[in-house]
Scaffold this active site. Structure first.
Site, PDB file in Angstrom:
ATOM      1  N   ASP A   1       2.730   5.556  -7.039  1.00 66.31           N
ATOM      2  CA  ASP A   1       4.002   5.440  -6.329  1.00 66.31           C
ATOM      3  C   ASP A   1       5.211   5.310  -7.241  1.00 66.31           C
ATOM      4  OD1 ASP A   1       3.061   5.613  -3.729  1.00 66.31           O
ATOM      5  OD2 ASP A   1       2.334   3.555  -3.806  1.00 66.31           O
TER       6      ASP A   1
ATOM      7  N   HIS B   1       0.876  -1.188   0.000  1.00 71.34           N
ATOM      8  CA  HIS B   1       0.000   0.000   0.000  1.00 71.34           C
ATOM      9  C   HIS B   1       0.910   1.235   0.000  1.00 71.34           C
ATOM     10  CE1 HIS B   1      -3.419   2.468   0.639  1.00 71.34           C
ATOM     11  NE2 HIS B   1      -3.731   2.175   1.892  1.00 71.34           N
TER      12      HIS B   1
ATOM     13  N   HIS C   1      -2.576  -2.077  -9.947  1.00 72.84           N
ATOM     14  CA  HIS C   1      -3.513  -1.502  -8.982  1.00 72.84           C
ATOM     15  C   HIS C   1      -4.782  -2.340  -8.982  1.00 72.84           C
ATOM     16  CE1 HIS C   1      -5.948   1.433  -6.841  1.00 72.84           C
ATOM     17  NE2 HIS C   1      -4.800   1.956  -6.467  1.00 72.84           N
TER      18      HIS C   1
HETATM   19  N1  CMC Z   1       4.491  -6.706 -10.886  1.00 75.58           N
HETATM   20  C1  CMC Z   1       4.356  -7.895 -11.532  1.00 75.58           C
HETATM   21  N2  CMC Z   1       3.207  -8.571 -11.616  1.00 75.58           N
HETATM   22  C2  CMC Z   1       2.151  -8.027 -11.017  1.00 75.58           C
HETATM   23  C3  CMC Z   1       2.214  -6.810 -10.322  1.00 75.58           C
HETATM   24  C4  CMC Z   1       3.447  -6.150 -10.269  1.00 75.58           C
HETATM   25  N3  CMC Z   1       3.574  -4.978  -9.646  1.00 75.58           N
HETATM   26  N4  CMC Z   1       1.003  -6.515  -9.818  1.00 75.58           N
HETATM   27  C5  CMC Z   1       0.201  -7.511 -10.182  1.00 75.58           C
HETATM   28  N5  CMC Z   1       0.893  -8.445 -10.908  1.00 75.58           N
HETATM   29  C6  CMC Z   1       0.366  -9.654 -11.532  1.00 75.58           C
HETATM   30  C7  CMC Z   1       0.169 -10.744 -10.508  1.00 75.58           C
HETATM   31  O1  CMC Z   1       1.295 -11.558 -10.395  1.00 75.58           O
HETATM   32  C8  CMC Z   1      -1.018 -11.476 -11.081  1.00 75.58           C
HETATM   33  O2  CMC Z   1      -0.577 -12.282 -12.129  1.00 75.58           O
HETATM   34  P1  CMC Z   1      -1.202 -13.775 -12.342  1.00 75.58           P
HETATM   35  O3  CMC Z   1      -2.629 -13.515 -12.717  1.00 75.58           O
HETATM   36  O4  CMC Z   1      -0.378 -14.378 -13.401  1.00 75.58           O
HETATM   37  O5  CMC Z   1      -1.073 -14.469 -11.019  1.00 75.58           O
HETATM   38  C9  CMC Z   1      -1.866 -10.364 -11.716  1.00 75.58           C
HETATM   39  O6  CMC Z   1      -0.928  -9.328 -12.049  1.00 75.58           O
HETATM   40  C10 CMC Z   1      -2.934  -9.803 -10.784  1.00 75.58           C
HETATM   41  O7  CMC Z   1      -2.279  -9.391  -9.576  1.00 75.58           O
HETATM   42  P2  CMC Z   1      -2.941  -9.404  -8.161  1.00 75.58           P
HETATM   43  O8  CMC Z   1      -1.871  -9.521  -7.135  1.00 75.58           O
HETATM   44  O9  CMC Z   1      -4.062 -10.403  -8.132  1.00 75.58           O
HETATM   45  O10 CMC Z   1      -3.575  -7.946  -8.123  1.00 75.58           O
HETATM   46  P3  CMC Z   1      -4.115  -7.220  -6.838  1.00 75.58           P
HETATM   47  O11 CMC Z   1      -5.238  -6.360  -7.305  1.00 75.58           O
HETATM   48  O12 CMC Z   1      -4.378  -8.168  -5.735  1.00 75.58           O
HETATM   49  O13 CMC Z   1      -2.865  -6.337  -6.415  1.00 75.58           O
HETATM   50  C11 CMC Z   1      -1.367  -4.569  -6.055  1.00 75.58           C
HETATM   51  C12 CMC Z   1      -2.757  -4.970  -6.539  1.00 75.58           C
HETATM   52  C13 CMC Z   1      -1.253  -3.034  -6.076  1.00 75.58           C
HETATM   53  C14 CMC Z   1      -1.177  -5.048  -4.601  1.00 75.58           C
HETATM   54  C15 CMC Z   1      -0.300  -5.221  -6.972  1.00 75.58           C
HETATM   55  O14 CMC Z   1      -0.479  -4.759  -8.291  1.00 75.58           O
HETATM   56  C16 CMC Z   1       1.112  -4.973  -6.481  1.00 75.58           C
HETATM   57  O15 CMC Z   1       1.621  -5.728  -5.652  1.00 75.58           O
HETATM   58  N6  CMC Z   1       1.789  -3.899  -7.018  1.00 75.58           N
HETATM   59  C17 CMC Z   1       3.108  -3.555  -6.527  1.00 75.58           C
HETATM   60  C18 CMC Z   1       2.982  -2.775  -5.244  1.00 75.58           C
HETATM   61  C19 CMC Z   1       2.496  -1.363  -5.492  1.00 75.58           C
HETATM   62  O16 CMC Z   1       2.976  -0.674  -6.378  1.00 75.58           O
HETATM   63  N7  CMC Z   1       1.551  -0.908  -4.647  1.00 75.58           N
HETATM   64  C20 CMC Z   1       1.040   0.447  -4.687  1.00 75.58           C
HETATM   65  C21 CMC Z   1      -0.373   0.496  -5.071  1.00 75.58           C
HETATM   66  S1  CMC Z   1      -0.901   2.161  -5.486  1.00 75.58           S
HETATM   67  C22 CMC Z   1      -0.828   3.014  -3.993  1.00 75.58           C
HETATM   68  C23 CMC Z   1      -1.920   2.660  -3.093  1.00 75.58           C
HETATM   69  O17 CMC Z   1      -3.072   3.021  -3.370  1.00 75.58           O
HETATM   70  O18 CMC Z   1      -1.637   2.010  -2.075  1.00 75.58           O
END
Ligand code: CMC
Length: 418
Positions: free
Chosen positions: A353, A258, A297
């Site tokens: 971010d 986050h 996101h």
């Molecule tokens: N890098 C590589 N792969 C990713 C990433 C990433 N940053 N984010 C998602 N994926 C892939 C993930 O591996 C999955 O692939 P598969 O379907 O093959 O398993 C797919 O995309 C869907 O990901 P998810 O984890 O189910 O998506 P989510 O909605 O649960 O996660 C997130 C959202 C923000 C936690 C995630 O995108 C992430 O970890 N990003 C990196 C951390 C980050 O930048 N966070 C800041 C968010 S914006 C500020 C805020 O509002 O907090």
């Protein structure tokens, strides 16, 4: 929508309003039926009129106003007012609001002694979470959450004192004396003064940097039902006071998925080290060995509108500070990721971010302060949701149900026989 329970053949017709339907209708089919949605992927936990995030189209609006217009024409304090009270202030309302916030920036002297108790290398987010919670003990009347005047006073105190607590946490971490607020300065200029002032009688931040920070604060001020805001609402729903609820929200923000992501972006760029290493890093991400921090996101499935504005703000900051050596690596990462099938298929775009960390670093903030900056900016959003929650006749204590998958009943076995 008509839902039929195939086990019994019974049907229930539910109204769809916007894109939601009341799950209570399911109870008509079977009182024991639950929606299983562990990370709230398809659950609307409340009705809110504060912020609209349209993830498909990359739209963000506070109280109906596009984020682009607010970032360009408004300022952080005005946006705080808008989020909290629903309308932009008139001139008189703004003057009164600014006066209120400016005259509540000091904290009780004992807060300093409280901070003194932390270990020398305490992470400022840990310090912030604890000191915000500690404010609850200084203002016991904050428990009176149904007294409108008291609520209003705690809101002013929280928005006014967050920069002071944040700056104290930073000064403590570098072993420098605390700098008291300067109430002749703007919200962000005063914050920069509390951070950087040494022996000069008055610290005047570079106006371009103070404005850039103000814009970053506007962009981070609210983002509807994210992890930290949900923590604020969850704790607030038990009718706890706003200081401990805000501390819970800060704790939610602290995590690397986050508000901690901006710090992780810089760690990642440092690890990559040079543009030549970018393709190899992307391959590791695609193999699932690591994540591309600052990308992806839960809601945005197109370019995060905040990231677009930040990209522009970064250029304005770099004009003053010089270009970050990590920018080249970030741009290459973005270029490759945006043209790679792995990222295109998963709709992974830069989020807020990705570039904010580069700006903070160029402005001289240590990495550990990045999430603290996010927390200052998000405070009005948390408080707006807290106010909305308290005023919502549908509010009950948050209490999700579970799908129990543990052992069936079994008999206790004494320790000698195990
Ligand atoms: N890098 C590589 N792969 C990713 C990433 C990433 N940053 N984010 C998602 N994926 C892939 C993930 O591996 C999955 O692939 P598969 O379907 O093959 O398993 C797919 O995309 C869907 O990901 P998810 O984890 O189910 O998506 P989510 O909605 O649960 O996660 C997130 C959202 C923000 C936690 C995630 O995108 C992430 O970890 N990003 C990196 C951390 C980050 O930048 N966070 C800041 C968010 S914006 C500020 C805020 O509002 O907090």
């Amino acid at each position: 929508m008509t839902i039929t329970d195939n086990r019994t053949g019974r049907s229930v017709t539910v109204p769809i309003e916007g894109s939601t339907f009341p799950s209570a209708a399911l109870r008509e089919l079977d009182r024991t039926l639950r929606l299983y949605d562990p990370a709230f992927l398809s659950t609307a936990s409340c009705a809110s009129s504060i912020t609209l995030v349209d993830g498909e189209n990359g739209i963000l609006r506070y109280r109906g106003y596009p984020i682009e217009q607010l970032a360009e024409q408004s300022n952080f304090l005005e946006v705080c007012y808008l989020l909290l009270y629903g309308e932009l202030p008139t001139k008189d309302q703004y003057a009164e609001w600014q006066h209120e916030i400016t005259t509540h920036t000091f904290v009780h002297e004992k807060v300093k002694r409280f901070i003194d108790g932390f270990h020398y290398d305490a992470h400022p987010m840990g310090v912030l979470v604890s000191t915000v919670a500690a404010l609850s003990t200084f203002y016991p009347e904050a428990k009176d959450i149904f007294d409108e005047q008291s609520r209003q006073q705690q809101i002013v105190r929280l928005i006014a004192k967050m920069p002071t607590l944040a700056a104290f946490a930073y000064r403590y971490s570098v072993g420098q004396p605390f700098v008291y607020p300067d109430n002749s300065l703007s919200y962000t200029a005063n914050f920069l003064s509390m951070l950087w002032r040494i022996a000069e009688p008055r610290f005047d931040a570079n106006p371009a940097l103070a404005r850039a920070l103000d814009v970053l604060f506007i962009l981070h001020a609210d983002h509807e039902q994210n992890c930290s805001t949900t923590a604020m609402r969850t704790v607030g729903s038990s009718q706890a006071d706003p200081y401990v609820a805000t501390a819970a929200a800060c704790a939610g923000l602290y995590g690397p998925l986050h508000g901690g992501a901006n710090e992780q972006v810089i760690h990642m760029l440092n690890r990559i080290g040079s543009v030549d290493n970018v393709p190899a890093y992307i391959e590791r991400v695609k193999k699932g060995e690591t994540r591309l921090m600052g990308f992806g996101h839960r809601v945005y499935k197109s370019y995060d509108p905040r990231a677009k504005i930040i990209r522009q703000t970064a250029d304005e900051v770099f004009e003053v500070t010089g270009v970050s050596p990590l920018l080249e690596i970030a741009l290459k990462l973005e270029e490759i990721a945006l043209s790679d099938d792995y990222f295109i298929e998963r709709q992974l775009y830069p989020n807020v971010d990705f570039y904010s960390g580069l700006i903070y670093q160029a402005m001289g903030f240590p990495l550990a302060m990045f999430t603290v900056l996010f927390a200052i900016a998000r405070t009005p959003g948390w408080l707006a949701h807290w106010l909305e929650l308290l005023g919502d006749p549908e509010t009950k204590i948050y209490r999700p149900r579970q799908k129990y998958i543990g052992a069936d009943q079994r008999d206790y076995v004494s320790i000698d026989e195990r």
